[in-house]
Design an enzyme around this catalytic site. Structure first.
Site, mmCIF file in Angstrom:
data_model
loop_
_atom_site.group_PDB
_atom_site.id
_atom_site.type_symbol
_atom_site.label_atom_id
_atom_site.label_comp_id
_atom_site.label_asym_id
_atom_site.label_seq_id
_atom_site.Cartn_x
_atom_site.Cartn_y
_atom_site.Cartn_z
ATOM 1 N N GLU A 102 0.707 -1.417 -0.009
ATOM 2 C CA GLU A 102 0.078 -0.063 -0.060
ATOM 3 C C GLU A 102 0.767 1.151 -0.139
ATOM 4 O O GLU A 102 1.794 1.147 0.694
ATOM 5 C CB GLU A 102 -0.875 0.115 1.256
ATOM 6 C CG GLU A 102 -1.732 -1.113 1.466
ATOM 7 C CD GLU A 102 -2.340 -1.058 2.954
ATOM 8 O OE1 GLU A 102 -3.197 -2.196 3.149
ATOM 9 O OE2 GLU A 102 -2.251 -0.263 3.468
ATOM 10 N N CYS A 116 2.953 8.227 1.523
ATOM 11 C CA CYS A 116 3.521 7.453 2.348
ATOM 12 C C CYS A 116 3.798 6.260 1.654
ATOM 13 O O CYS A 116 3.022 5.457 1.098
ATOM 14 C CB CYS A 116 2.487 7.093 3.398
ATOM 15 S SG CYS A 116 2.622 6.106 4.439
ATOM 16 N N CYS A 123 5.719 -7.545 7.291
ATOM 17 C CA CYS A 123 6.501 -6.856 8.154
ATOM 18 C C CYS A 123 7.089 -7.972 9.217
ATOM 19 O O CYS A 123 6.074 -8.929 9.680
ATOM 20 C CB CYS A 123 6.008 -5.759 8.878
ATOM 21 S SG CYS A 123 7.252 -4.958 9.965
ATOM 22 N N CYS A 127 4.244 -5.741 15.938
ATOM 23 C CA CYS A 127 3.778 -4.796 16.737
ATOM 24 C C CYS A 127 2.443 -5.174 16.868
ATOM 25 O O CYS A 127 1.748 -5.445 16.155
ATOM 26 C CB CYS A 127 3.898 -3.520 16.168
ATOM 27 S SG CYS A 127 5.652 -2.747 16.144
ATOM 28 N N CYS A 130 -0.660 -3.026 15.347
ATOM 29 C CA CYS A 130 -0.307 -2.972 13.561
ATOM 30 C C CYS A 130 -0.771 -4.091 12.912
ATOM 31 O O CYS A 130 -0.388 -5.188 12.893
ATOM 32 C CB CYS A 130 0.948 -2.556 13.309
ATOM 33 S SG CYS A 130 1.564 -2.378 11.511
ATOM 34 N N CYS A 347 -1.683 1.812 8.011
ATOM 35 C CA CYS A 347 -0.611 0.738 7.721
ATOM 36 C C CYS A 347 -1.288 -0.571 7.698
ATOM 37 O O CYS A 347 -1.644 -1.240 8.570
ATOM 38 C CB CYS A 347 0.551 0.977 8.723
ATOM 39 S SG CYS A 347 1.591 -0.193 8.234
HETATM 40 N N1 SAH Z 1 8.246 -0.030 10.443
HETATM 41 C C1 SAH Z 1 8.298 1.282 10.513
HETATM 42 C C2 SAH Z 1 7.040 1.958 9.835
HETATM 43 C C3 SAH Z 1 5.827 1.404 10.115
HETATM 44 S S1 SAH Z 1 4.239 2.394 9.958
HETATM 45 C C4 SAH Z 1 8.106 1.974 12.004
HETATM 46 O O1 SAH Z 1 7.921 1.008 12.903
HETATM 47 O O2 SAH Z 1 8.209 2.823 12.286
HETATM 48 C C5 SAH Z 1 4.456 3.997 10.389
HETATM 49 C C6 SAH Z 1 3.821 4.343 11.893
HETATM 50 O O3 SAH Z 1 2.342 3.802 12.048
HETATM 51 C C7 SAH Z 1 4.577 3.427 12.940
HETATM 52 O O4 SAH Z 1 4.755 4.506 13.934
HETATM 53 C C8 SAH Z 1 3.719 2.581 13.595
HETATM 54 O O5 SAH Z 1 3.554 2.123 14.520
HETATM 55 C C9 SAH Z 1 2.166 3.234 13.036
HETATM 56 N N2 SAH Z 1 1.043 2.472 13.165
HETATM 57 C C10 SAH Z 1 0.817 1.137 12.649
HETATM 58 N N3 SAH Z 1 -0.483 0.556 13.012
HETATM 59 C C11 SAH Z 1 -1.299 1.792 13.190
HETATM 60 C C12 SAH Z 1 -2.435 1.825 13.583
HETATM 61 N N4 SAH Z 1 -3.225 0.943 13.527
HETATM 62 N N5 SAH Z 1 -2.942 3.186 13.842
HETATM 63 C C13 SAH Z 1 -2.094 4.357 14.021
HETATM 64 N N6 SAH Z 1 -0.642 3.828 13.780
HETATM 65 C C14 SAH Z 1 -0.408 2.957 13.451
#
Ligand code: SAH
Length: 365
Positions: A102, A116, A123, A127, A130, A347
């Site tokens: 995406e 973005c 991944c 987390c 996520c 994401c």
């Molecule tokens: N792997 C990288 C990029 C990931 S996505 C990282 O961890 O930074 C970018 C941001 O979106 C990250 O801070 C991630 O934690 C956040 N994110 C992921 N899922 C989310 C959600 N459902 N709501 C809000 N932020 C989210």
């Protein structure tokens, strides 16, 4: 290491068309250096959609390229969704092997347009909140697969007389887990002979891979660094971010200090607000202690709820109270404006909707 964008681009096109690399590709089609430059420029600066439209190329050469399946873009949009306010456009892109990633275009008020982009299909860092992390890792993207997400939106904007002003690596995947391809994509995005996006307009967001932060520090680039912190202590962070068991908060903060020391650049911290998990007053004070007096900026992110995660987003009033505690400690803090909620623009969410099962299978295969 110098990264030659033209070489990176031709190498990628060559490999995905079945050649060993740029030299092999140039030999097969008898392409002189000026031809390679012409192709590169057409794709990355003039943003020509595909090879058959590059009218400065001989017709026979275009036919040869078509016969061998040479194509400018490594990604094909399969779903495009626009939010009701038309400020956010989310794209689901298919890669040549069928994997999907995406990318999101955000058109802010004024002239700022941010894209973005994703750096991996899936991944590996899992987390808990996520949706990409929950689905697992499939594969690294190549530099042009990353770059072409931006190229697609650059074309789309160009047709409306606009252009990309900012790029954030906040889509699917962990950029520092695909370090070389991401840095090569940065070289492509930045090239003044191509798309020409300034380093200061590019942000890489990482889950906190300490060894890669050190490597990035040594690159001496002006690219912005964002850290997904999401908790002020190991106790909380380890429960939502498994990576914290490998690189704990103290190690992470030490690497960030080294970065600031060497580059004198501000670091951005992302903190997604999860009800009852990391949003307490005590957490706000702990975070303030960690951030106070440094060249740091905190971004509080309202949580975009995902279907399979057991979390609730913090209520707005509590987010502002949390921000207030950081303000009192004079920590520069912003609450991120949540764009594109009506189109699941967080994401991994769109792909989770269109192919949840297929993806989970791919991830465990
Ligand atoms: N792997 C990288 C990029 C990931 S996505 C990282 O961890 O930074 C970018 C941001 O979106 C990250 O801070 C991630 O934690 C956040 N994110 C992921 N899922 C989310 C959600 N459902 N709501 C809000 N932020 C989210």
């Amino acid at each position: 290491m110098t990264r030659d964008p033209l070489r990176i681009w031709v190498d990628d096109i060559a490999r995905r068309t079945g050649f060993a690399g740029a030299d092999d590709f140039a030999r097969a089609f008898d392409l002189k250096p000026f031809r390679l430059k012409q192709l590169y420029r057409a794709a990355t600066k003039e943003l020509v959609e595909d090879l058959e439209s590059v009218t400065t190329l001989p017709k026979e050469l275009r036919a040869e390229f078509a016969a061998r399946g040479v194509a400018f873009s490594s990604v094909t949009p399969v779903v495009l969704q626009r939010s009701k306010d038309a400020q956010t456009t989310k794209g689901l892109f298919r890669l040549r092997d069928g994997n999907e990633v995406e990318a999101v275009l955000m058109e802010h008020h004024g002239d700022r347009t941010t894209v973005c982009i994703s750096s991996q299909a899936g991944c590996a860092f899992a987390c808990a909140f996520c949706s990409t992390g929950q689905a697992g890792f499939t594969r690294n993207l190549e530099a042009t697969e990353i770059f072409d997400q931006a190229r697609f939106f650059a074309q789309e904007l160009q047709s409306r007389g606009k252009r990309i002003t900012n790029i954030v690596f906040m889509g699917m995947g962990e950029p520092f887990h695909n370090y070389d391809a991401v840095m090569n994509a940065v070289a492509l995005l930045n090239d003044p002979h191509g798309l020409g996006l300034g380093h200061r307009h590019i942000t890489i967001s990482t889950v906190g891979l300490v060894d890669k932060i050190d490597r990035f520090t040594d690159e001496g680039l002006q690219v912005n660094l964002a850290i997904s912190l999401h908790a002020p202590s190991d106790r909380v962070r380890s429960t939502i971010m498994p990576v914290n068991r490998k690189f704990d908060t103290a190690e992470l903060m030490a690497a960030i200090e080294r970065y600031v020391e060497k580059t004198n650049r501000k670091v951005f911290f992302e903190y997604v607000m999860l009800e009852g998990i990391n949003d307490t007053e005590a957490c706000a004070h702990e975070l303030a202690d960690l951030m106070r007096g440094k060249l740091y900026h905190v971004n509080l992110i309202p949580y975009n709820s995902t279907p399979d995660a057991p979390f609730q987003g913090t209520a707005d009033a509590r987010i502002w109270a949390f921000a207030g505690i950081l303000d009192e400690a004079r920590v520069p803090t912003t609450v991120r404006h949540n764009m594109g909620r009506d189109i699941s623009a967080a994401c991994g969410q769109l792909r989770a909707e269109t192919q949840p099962k297929a993806h989970k299978k791919a991830a465990t295969a």
